[in-house]
Design a protein around this motif. Structure first.
Motif, PDB file in Angstrom:
ATOM      1  N   ARG A 167       0.719  -1.661   0.148  1.00 19.59           N
ATOM      2  CA  ARG A 167       0.707   0.004   0.170  1.00 19.59           C
ATOM      3  C   ARG A 167       1.059   1.425  -0.055  1.00 19.59           C
ATOM      4  NH1 ARG A 167      -5.114  -1.407   3.870  1.00 19.59           N
ATOM      5  NH2 ARG A 167      -5.542  -3.286   2.250  1.00 19.59           N
ATOM      6  N   ASP A 168       0.327   2.383  -0.699  1.00 19.86           N
ATOM      7  CA  ASP A 168       1.676   4.008  -0.457  1.00 19.86           C
ATOM      8  C   ASP A 168       0.900   4.187   0.828  1.00 19.86           C
ATOM      9  OD1 ASP A 168       2.166   5.245  -2.213  1.00 19.86           O
ATOM     10  OD2 ASP A 168       0.743   6.455  -2.823  1.00 19.86           O
ATOM     11  N   VAL A 169       2.298   5.003   0.769  1.00 18.28           N
ATOM     12  CA  VAL A 169       1.980   5.854   1.949  1.00 18.28           C
ATOM     13  C   VAL A 169       2.361   7.236   1.427  1.00 18.28           C
ATOM     14  CG1 VAL A 169       3.810   6.347   3.534  1.00 18.28           C
ATOM     15  CG2 VAL A 169       3.465   4.570   3.300  1.00 18.28           C
ATOM     16  N   ARG A 170       2.115   8.588   2.376  1.00 21.33           N
ATOM     17  CA  ARG A 170       2.561   9.719   2.014  1.00 21.33           C
ATOM     18  C   ARG A 170       3.157  10.286   3.392  1.00 21.33           C
ATOM     19  NH1 ARG A 170      -3.319  12.949   1.613  1.00 21.33           N
ATOM     20  NH2 ARG A 170      -4.580  12.578   3.805  1.00 21.33           N
ATOM     21  N   PHE A 171       3.547  11.919   2.731  1.00 19.28           N
ATOM     22  CA  PHE A 171       4.124  12.430   4.196  1.00 19.28           C
ATOM     23  C   PHE A 171       3.237  13.745   4.651  1.00 19.28           C
ATOM     24  CE2 PHE A 171       6.807  13.676   6.995  1.00 19.28           C
ATOM     25  CZ  PHE A 171       7.310  14.584   7.023  1.00 19.28           C
ATOM     26  N   GLN A 172       2.881  14.180   5.139  1.00 24.42           N
ATOM     27  CA  GLN A 172       2.991  15.853   5.711  1.00 24.42           C
ATOM     28  C   GLN A 172       3.799  16.377   6.953  1.00 24.42           C
ATOM     29  OE1 GLN A 172      -0.963  14.732   6.050  1.00 24.42           O
ATOM     30  NE2 GLN A 172      -1.850  15.552   4.566  1.00 24.42           N
ATOM     31  N   GLY A 173       4.048  17.560   6.555  1.00 26.84           N
ATOM     32  CA  GLY A 173       5.049  18.250   7.579  1.00 26.84           C
ATOM     33  C   GLY A 173       4.782  19.567   7.979  1.00 26.84           C
ATOM     34  N   GLU A 174       6.587  19.879   8.302  1.00 24.87           N
ATOM     35  CA  GLU A 174       6.357  21.524   8.456  1.00 24.87           C
ATOM     36  C   GLU A 174       7.401  21.466   8.957  1.00 24.87           C
ATOM     37  OE1 GLU A 174       2.800  23.660   9.470  1.00 24.87           O
ATOM     38  OE2 GLU A 174       2.791  23.019  11.411  1.00 24.87           O
ATOM     39  N   ILE A 175       7.925  22.669   9.389  1.00 24.05           N
ATOM     40  CA  ILE A 175       9.087  22.911  10.011  1.00 24.05           C
ATOM     41  C   ILE A 175       8.706  24.764  10.745  1.00 24.05           C
ATOM     42  CG2 ILE A 175      10.469  24.112   8.113  1.00 24.05           C
ATOM     43  CD1 ILE A 175      13.028  23.209   9.861  1.00 24.05           C
ATOM     44  N   THR A 176       9.098  25.003  12.079  1.00 25.60           N
ATOM     45  CA  THR A 176       9.482  26.885  12.636  1.00 25.60           C
ATOM     46  C   THR A 176      10.608  27.468  11.844  1.00 25.60           C
ATOM     47  OG1 THR A 176      10.172  25.830  14.672  1.00 25.60           O
ATOM     48  CG2 THR A 176       7.766  25.792  14.863  1.00 25.60           C
ATOM     49  N   ASN A 177      10.302  28.418  11.117  1.00 23.86           N
ATOM     50  CA  ASN A 177      10.838  29.103  10.976  1.00 23.86           C
ATOM     51  C   ASN A 177      11.552  28.770   9.443  1.00 23.86           C
ATOM     52  OD1 ASN A 177      11.369  30.859  13.646  1.00 23.86           O
ATOM     53  ND2 ASN A 177      12.692  28.694  14.356  1.00 23.86           N
ATOM     54  N   GLY A 183      20.723  28.854  12.365  1.00 23.00           N
ATOM     55  CA  GLY A 183      20.923  28.335  13.299  1.00 23.00           C
ATOM     56  C   GLY A 183      20.286  27.972  14.526  1.00 23.00           C
ATOM     57  N   ARG A 184      18.807  29.022  14.727  1.00 18.34           N
ATOM     58  CA  ARG A 184      18.119  29.199  16.175  1.00 18.34           C
ATOM     59  C   ARG A 184      18.076  27.882  15.526  1.00 18.34           C
ATOM     60  NH1 ARG A 184      13.938  33.838  13.257  1.00 18.34           N
ATOM     61  NH2 ARG A 184      16.041  34.557  12.154  1.00 18.34           N
ATOM     62  N   PRO A 185      16.714  27.597  17.061  1.00 21.12           N
ATOM     63  CA  PRO A 185      15.958  26.034  16.822  1.00 21.12           C
ATOM     64  C   PRO A 185      15.036  25.948  16.273  1.00 21.12           C
ATOM     65  CG  PRO A 185      17.175  26.639  18.197  1.00 21.12           C
ATOM     66  CD  PRO A 185      17.622  27.824  17.983  1.00 21.12           C
ATOM     67  N   GLU A 228      25.985  13.749  -0.693  1.00 19.39           N
ATOM     68  CA  GLU A 228      24.939  13.038   0.000  1.00 19.39           C
ATOM     69  C   GLU A 228      24.502  13.281   1.538  1.00 19.39           C
ATOM     70  OE1 GLU A 228      24.063  10.380  -1.035  1.00 19.39           O
ATOM     71  OE2 GLU A 228      25.244  10.679  -3.207  1.00 19.39           O
ATOM     72  N   PRO A 229      23.492  13.925   1.148  1.00 14.84           N
ATOM     73  CA  PRO A 229      22.180  13.728   2.417  1.00 14.84           C
ATOM     74  C   PRO A 229      23.553  13.414   3.967  1.00 14.84           C
ATOM     75  CG  PRO A 229      20.773  13.034   1.306  1.00 14.84           C
ATOM     76  CD  PRO A 229      22.158  12.758   0.184  1.00 14.84           C
ATOM     77  N   VAL A 230      23.412  14.244   4.687  1.00 10.89           N
ATOM     78  CA  VAL A 230      24.099  13.583   6.113  1.00 10.89           C
ATOM     79  C   VAL A 230      23.373  13.105   7.143  1.00 10.89           C
ATOM     80  CG1 VAL A 230      26.200  14.502   8.014  1.00 10.89           C
ATOM     81  CG2 VAL A 230      25.834  15.159   5.528  1.00 10.89           C
ATOM     82  N   PHE A 231      22.998  11.956   7.919  1.00 12.93           N
ATOM     83  CA  PHE A 231      22.524  11.412   9.290  1.00 12.93           C
ATOM     84  C   PHE A 231      22.181  12.288  10.757  1.00 12.93           C
ATOM     85  CE2 PHE A 231      21.938   8.547  12.459  1.00 12.93           C
ATOM     86  CZ  PHE A 231      20.618   8.362  12.726  1.00 12.93           C
ATOM     87  N   VAL A 232      21.612  12.886  10.951  1.00 10.39           N
ATOM     88  CA  VAL A 232      21.363  13.014  11.998  1.00 10.39           C
ATOM     89  C   VAL A 232      20.771  12.589  12.763  1.00 10.39           C
ATOM     90  CG1 VAL A 232      20.771  14.864  13.299  1.00 10.39           C
ATOM     91  CG2 VAL A 232      20.387  15.499  10.534  1.00 10.39           C
ATOM     92  N   VAL A 247      16.225  21.211  15.072  1.00  9.64           N
ATOM     93  CA  VAL A 247      16.673  21.293  14.120  1.00  9.64           C
ATOM     94  C   VAL A 247      17.246  22.990  14.558  1.00  9.64           C
ATOM     95  CG1 VAL A 247      16.448  19.048  13.569  1.00  9.64           C
ATOM     96  CG2 VAL A 247      16.019  20.996  12.064  1.00  9.64           C
ATOM     97  N   PRO A 248      19.309  22.801  14.491  1.00 14.66           N
ATOM     98  CA  PRO A 248      19.458  24.161  14.078  1.00 14.66           C
ATOM     99  C   PRO A 248      19.042  24.429  12.180  1.00 14.66           C
ATOM    100  CG  PRO A 248      21.577  22.691  13.993  1.00 14.66           C
ATOM    101  CD  PRO A 248      19.620  22.229  13.999  1.00 14.66           C
ATOM    102  N   ALA A 249      17.949  25.877  12.530  1.00 17.53           N
ATOM    103  CA  ALA A 249      18.360  26.118  10.852  1.00 17.53           C
ATOM    104  C   ALA A 249      18.967  26.369  10.151  1.00 17.53           C
ATOM    105  CB  ALA A 249      17.367  27.523  10.842  1.00 17.53           C
ATOM    106  N   ARG A 250      18.745  25.400   8.923  1.00 15.45           N
ATOM    107  CA  ARG A 250      19.721  25.434   7.895  1.00 15.45           C
ATOM    108  C   ARG A 250      19.244  25.859   6.409  1.00 15.45           C
ATOM    109  NH1 ARG A 250      22.617  26.480  11.530  1.00 15.45           N
ATOM    110  NH2 ARG A 250      24.381  25.450  12.318  1.00 15.45           N
ATOM    111  N   GLU A 251      20.282  26.358   6.309  1.00 14.94           N
ATOM    112  CA  GLU A 251      19.554  26.588   3.759  1.00 14.94           C
ATOM    113  C   GLU A 251      19.584  24.776   3.823  1.00 14.94           C
ATOM    114  OE1 GLU A 251      18.272  27.301   0.552  1.00 14.94           O
ATOM    115  OE2 GLU A 251      18.608  28.636   2.498  1.00 14.94           O
TER     116      GLU A 251
END
Length: 282
Positions: A167-177, A183-185, A228-232, A247-251
């Protein structure tokens, strides 16, 4: 599957030739046609050899948002038959599909083209049970040697290829700032959801609960792949299916990867931050 008898091989040859004419005009090029398929059987008898190569794959069970109904569920297979020591005079076969651990077997007739190949996409019932399936091949092939002797090869391979129908899976999400890069939280919240199908065929989405999700930082964002993406860290979605972390705010972008299981497909979600800040499901 009907049995092949030597006394009827010329009738079988006529039927095979007719089938070849029908297939060649509408033959679909399979995705794996450029490379040799996996060998699943080699039958040797009386100076003749028939080799069977085969692969297969299943589709994801998805929903149509416009109709609120399940999209057609399919699997496809590719078959490559080769023979030595004579000429192939007839072929009578079926592709089989059986759920791993189940007893019910679905059977689909096979017709080869002139080169002994076949690619087909098979539509399954909308109510197909998610999980892993074994694709197999059963056939009787008649090879005529140069001396006129007809040699029969009976091949039965139950598990030529293991496939998944999930079965299919979807994602919904957001981030503050979402626009920040200093680097702000910043708190990421999100949820993976799997496709539910009611008894009358209606679709809905339910949280993926009690599972782990891996968080990565992708400094290139979703449009570049130089780095490559870096595991956090690993996150846990509890009984409510919600994910939350700071997480710290990053581009760039934050990736959340769900590995899937026997019933649901793997999926990853992307949260953008900086110039394109926001979120998306991928």
């Amino acid at each position: 599957m009907s049995q092949y008898h030597p006394t009827t091989w010329r009738q079988g040859l006529t039927a095979l030739a007719a089938a070849v004419v029908l297939l060649v005009t509408a033959l679909v090029v399979a995705p794996a046609a450029q490379a040799a398929l996996p060998l699943v059987d080699a039958s040797e008898r009386d100076g003749t050899v028939v080799t069977t190569r085969m692969t297969a794959a299943g589709a994801t069970i998805t929903g149509n948002a416009a109709t609120d109904r399940i999209e057609p569920v399919t699997f496809w297979y590719e078959l490559d038959l080769r023979w030595t020591g004579g000429e192939l005079r007839s072929f009578d076969g079926e592709v089989t599909l059986q759920g791993v651990g189940a007893t019910h077997v679905r059977r689909y007739p096979v017709t080869l083209d002139a080169d002994g190949d076949r690619f087909a996409k098979i539509r399954l019932p909308n109510r197909v049970t998610p999980g892993f399936y074994a694709v197999g091949i059963e056939y009787t092939a008649a090879v005529e040697r140069p001396d006129g002797k007809l040699v029969l090869h009976h091949v039965e391979v139950d598990r030529a290829k293991k496939i998944s129908v999930r079965r299919d899976v979807r994602f919904q999400g957001e981030i503050t700032n979402p626009k920040a890069t200093d680097g702000r939280p910043s708190r990421i919240t999100g949820q993976f959801q799997w496709l539910r199908i009611s008894g009358d065929g209606d679709l809905s989405w339910s949280p993926v609960r009690n599972t782990t999700v891996r968080l990565y930082r992708d400094p290139d964002g979703v449009f570049e792949d130089e780095r490559e993406p870096v595991f956090v860290r690993t996150l846990t979605a509890g009984p409510g299916g919600n994910i939350s972390t700071v997480v710290p705010a990053r581009e760039g972008a934050w990736q959340l990867r769900y590995a899937g299981n026997a019933w649901t497909v793997p999926r990853y979600g992307v949260i953008l931050q900086g110039r394109s800040g926001g979120g998306c499901g991928c």
